[in-house]
Design a protein around this motif. Structure first.
Motif, short mmCIF file in Angstrom:
data_model
loop_
_atom_site.label_atom_id
_atom_site.label_comp_id
_atom_site.label_asym_id
_atom_site.label_seq_id
_atom_site.Cartn_x
_atom_site.Cartn_y
_atom_site.Cartn_z
N ALA A 26 37.17 35.97 46.59
CA ALA A 26 36.95 35.08 45.46
C ALA A 26 35.84 35.59 44.56
O ALA A 26 35.84 35.38 43.35
CB ALA A 26 36.63 33.67 45.95
N GLY A 29 37.50 37.94 42.20
CA GLY A 29 38.63 37.45 41.44
C GLY A 29 39.90 38.24 41.66
O GLY A 29 40.83 38.17 40.86
N TRP A 30 39.96 39.01 42.76
CA TRP A 30 41.15 39.81 43.04
C TRP A 30 42.21 38.96 43.72
O TRP A 30 41.92 37.97 44.39
CB TRP A 30 40.80 40.99 43.95
CG TRP A 30 39.84 41.97 43.35
CD1 TRP A 30 39.46 42.05 42.03
CD2 TRP A 30 39.12 42.99 44.04
NE1 TRP A 30 38.57 43.07 41.86
CE2 TRP A 30 38.34 43.67 43.07
CE3 TRP A 30 39.07 43.41 45.36
CZ2 TRP A 30 37.51 44.74 43.40
CZ3 TRP A 30 38.26 44.47 45.70
CH2 TRP A 30 37.49 45.13 44.72
#
Length: 230
Positions: A26, A29-30
């Motif tokens: 998280a 943001g992958w």
């Protein structure tokens, strides 16, 4: 350039700390996915080698089609060790276990949890049941990314430590490998990582060549000294 945190990973790539990873996908943001979802769509993209009577020890030959085992991946990079072969006829029976350039090999028995990438110059070969062989969808995941993630990312190491089975030694199976969670970096970032890795490996190769030259020079000087020619 490093995509992976290694504080929970051991240097030799065996299972490290069982603590939960301190950071997760998280933060980047992958996309969170699994190894199964980044494998090629072809049948048998994730596979182990022949079991039981499919390949008997007496069927190994002195030449022919190479058979890859733990010793080819145990150093966390592909190396030729003891050579094992099967005949062309036997290979045709076991062709579904063929390894391809760029496949990722993971040791799942014996010395468990090591990982290597099959080199581009390999000839026809198959893998034994001691290896899980992964053919990737390279529009999603590059071999060097999965290799680095498997060995260095705390999320991967913690997952494998939890899932490893066996009373005497750690063991993995294909289901565990398929289900391993992986925070998938954007392909552009994976490609940049691969380029940096190539540069690092070039430097390492140059250093190894220099050491070889120094060893040869020392041997020559030693020989001349013993002959009284210095």
């Amino acid at each position: 350039m490093s995509l992976f945190s290694s504080h929970n990973a051991s240097k030799n790539g065996t299972f490290g700390s069982r603590r939960k990873p301190v950071s997760g996908p998280a933060a980047n943001g992958w996309e969170m996915t699994t190894v199964a979802n980044v494998a090629a769509e072809s049948k048998g993209a994730i596979r182990t080698g022949p079991f039981g009577s499919q390949l008997l020890h007496r069927e190994f030959t002195d030449a022919g089609i190479a058979v890859l085992g733990i010793d080819n991946a145990v150093e966390n990079e592909f190396r030729w060790a003891a050579r094992r072969f099967v005949s062309e006829a036997k290979y045709r029976q076991l062709a579904q276990y063929t390894v391809h350039p760029g496949d990722v090999l993971i040791t799942i028995m014996g010395t468990c949890g090591r990982c290597a990438i099959v080199p581009n110059d390999i000839h026809a070969a198959i893998n034994t049941k001691h290896l899980c062989c992964i053919t990737l969808n390279r529009t999603k995941c590059l071999p060097v990314f999965l290799h680095g993630y498997f060995l260095r990312h705390p999320l991967a190491r913690a997952y494998l430590a939890r899932k490893a089975k066996g009373a005497i030694m750690d063991g993995l199976n294909m289901g565990i490998i398929k289900g391993m969670p992986i925070p998938l970096a954007p392909l552009e970032l994976q490609q940049r990582f691969a380029q940096h890795l190539i540069a690092v490996n070039d430097v390492k190769a140059a250093h190894r060549a220099s050491l070889t030259q120094l060893d040869a020079l020392f041997a020559s000087l030693q020989h001349r000294a013993f002959r009284g020619e210095l």
